[in-house]
Motif scaffolding. Structure first.
Motif, mmCIF file in Angstrom:
data_model
loop_
_atom_site.group_PDB
_atom_site.id
_atom_site.type_symbol
_atom_site.label_atom_id
_atom_site.label_comp_id
_atom_site.label_asym_id
_atom_site.label_seq_id
_atom_site.Cartn_x
_atom_site.Cartn_y
_atom_site.Cartn_z
ATOM 1 N N GLU A 63 0.872 -1.195 -0.026
ATOM 2 C CA GLU A 63 0.109 -0.027 0.108
ATOM 3 C C GLU A 63 0.888 1.360 0.088
ATOM 4 N N ALA A 64 1.822 1.179 0.693
ATOM 5 C CA ALA A 64 2.788 2.345 0.732
ATOM 6 C C ALA A 64 3.458 2.436 -0.389
ATOM 7 N N LEU A 65 4.056 1.405 -0.664
ATOM 8 C CA LEU A 65 4.622 1.684 -2.348
ATOM 9 C C LEU A 65 3.832 1.921 -3.496
ATOM 10 N N ALA A 66 2.497 1.505 -3.430
ATOM 11 C CA ALA A 66 1.592 1.826 -4.292
ATOM 12 C C ALA A 66 1.211 3.524 -4.381
ATOM 13 N N ASN A 67 1.166 4.208 -3.424
ATOM 14 C CA ASN A 67 1.131 5.173 -2.979
ATOM 15 C C ASN A 67 2.258 6.381 -3.290
ATOM 16 N N GLY A 68 3.173 5.867 -3.759
ATOM 17 C CA GLY A 68 4.643 6.387 -4.184
ATOM 18 C C GLY A 68 5.559 6.614 -2.957
ATOM 19 N N TYR A 69 5.480 6.046 -1.923
ATOM 20 C CA TYR A 69 6.358 6.199 -0.772
ATOM 21 C C TYR A 69 7.489 5.188 -0.845
ATOM 22 N N ARG A 70 8.735 5.470 -0.531
ATOM 23 C CA ARG A 70 9.753 4.806 -0.242
ATOM 24 C C ARG A 70 10.301 4.562 1.039
ATOM 25 N N PRO A 71 11.213 3.277 1.245
ATOM 26 C CA PRO A 71 11.211 2.900 2.665
ATOM 27 C C PRO A 71 12.240 3.641 3.597
ATOM 28 N N CYS A 72 12.131 3.766 4.648
ATOM 29 C CA CYS A 72 12.976 4.751 5.807
ATOM 30 C C CYS A 72 14.324 4.152 5.964
ATOM 31 N N GLY A 73 15.257 4.905 5.693
ATOM 32 C CA GLY A 73 16.892 4.475 5.762
ATOM 33 C C GLY A 73 17.113 3.952 7.152
ATOM 34 N N ASN A 74 16.248 4.727 8.095
ATOM 35 C CA ASN A 74 16.689 4.587 9.618
ATOM 36 C C ASN A 74 16.152 3.209 10.303
ATOM 37 N N CYS A 75 15.008 2.925 9.788
ATOM 38 C CA CYS A 75 14.397 1.534 10.480
ATOM 39 C C CYS A 75 14.188 0.218 9.510
ATOM 40 N N MET A 76 14.406 0.680 8.193
ATOM 41 C CA MET A 76 14.542 -0.422 7.107
ATOM 42 C C MET A 76 15.439 -0.204 5.994
ATOM 43 N N PRO A 77 16.802 -0.328 6.791
ATOM 44 C CA PRO A 77 17.938 -0.266 5.794
ATOM 45 C C PRO A 77 18.197 -1.025 4.760
ATOM 46 N N ALA A 78 17.758 -2.231 4.860
ATOM 47 C CA ALA A 78 17.894 -3.062 3.770
ATOM 48 C C ALA A 78 17.083 -2.839 2.495
ATOM 49 N N ASP A 79 15.704 -2.542 2.957
ATOM 50 C CA ASP A 79 14.966 -2.127 1.961
ATOM 51 C C ASP A 79 15.223 -0.795 1.269
ATOM 52 N N TYR A 80 15.567 0.245 2.071
ATOM 53 C CA TYR A 80 16.090 1.374 1.591
ATOM 54 C C TYR A 80 17.198 1.315 0.735
ATOM 55 N N LYS A 81 18.203 0.409 0.988
ATOM 56 C CA LYS A 81 19.257 0.290 0.022
ATOM 57 C C LYS A 81 18.861 -0.322 -1.131
ATOM 58 N N LEU A 82 17.914 -1.157 -1.439
ATOM 59 C CA LEU A 82 17.581 -1.928 -2.471
ATOM 60 C C LEU A 82 16.603 -0.862 -3.282
#
Length: 90
Positions: A63-82
């Motif tokens: 849902e977050a991705l569908a709304n154009g949001y990206r992962p947080c680098g602080n709490c989701m570092p692996a997803d953010y790097k990807l």
């Protein structure tokens, strides 16, 4: 469906009560910053410091991705790097 924190009630106590109710029901699992288009976990320190009018909530990552949001680098570092490596997509 994106849920705006400010729309959960007109007083802080009511907003908190409604927010906890939605979390307990499993309707909210992630938080985001509407202005910066970033989402992360509900326990993220960055999310707790943002202005109330910028805070939004999501049921899941899709849902977050569908709304154009990206992962947080602080709490989701692996997803953010990807996401960063793939030019904004996971």
């Amino acid at each position: 469906m994106q849920i705006n924190h400010i729309d959960l009630g007109n007083r802080p106590f009511i907003r908190s009560h409604n927010l906890y109710r939605l979390i307990a029901a499993g309707k909210i699992k992630l938080g985001g910053n509407k202005k910066l288009k970033i989402y992360g976990t509900l326990k993220c320190g960055s999310g707790r410091r943002m202005k109330l009018e910028n805070r939004v909530f999501f049921k899941n990552e899709e849902e977050a991705l569908a709304n154009g949001y990206r992962p947080c680098g602080n709490c989701m570092p692996a997803d953010y790097k990807l996401c960063k490596k793939n030019n904004g997509t996971i």
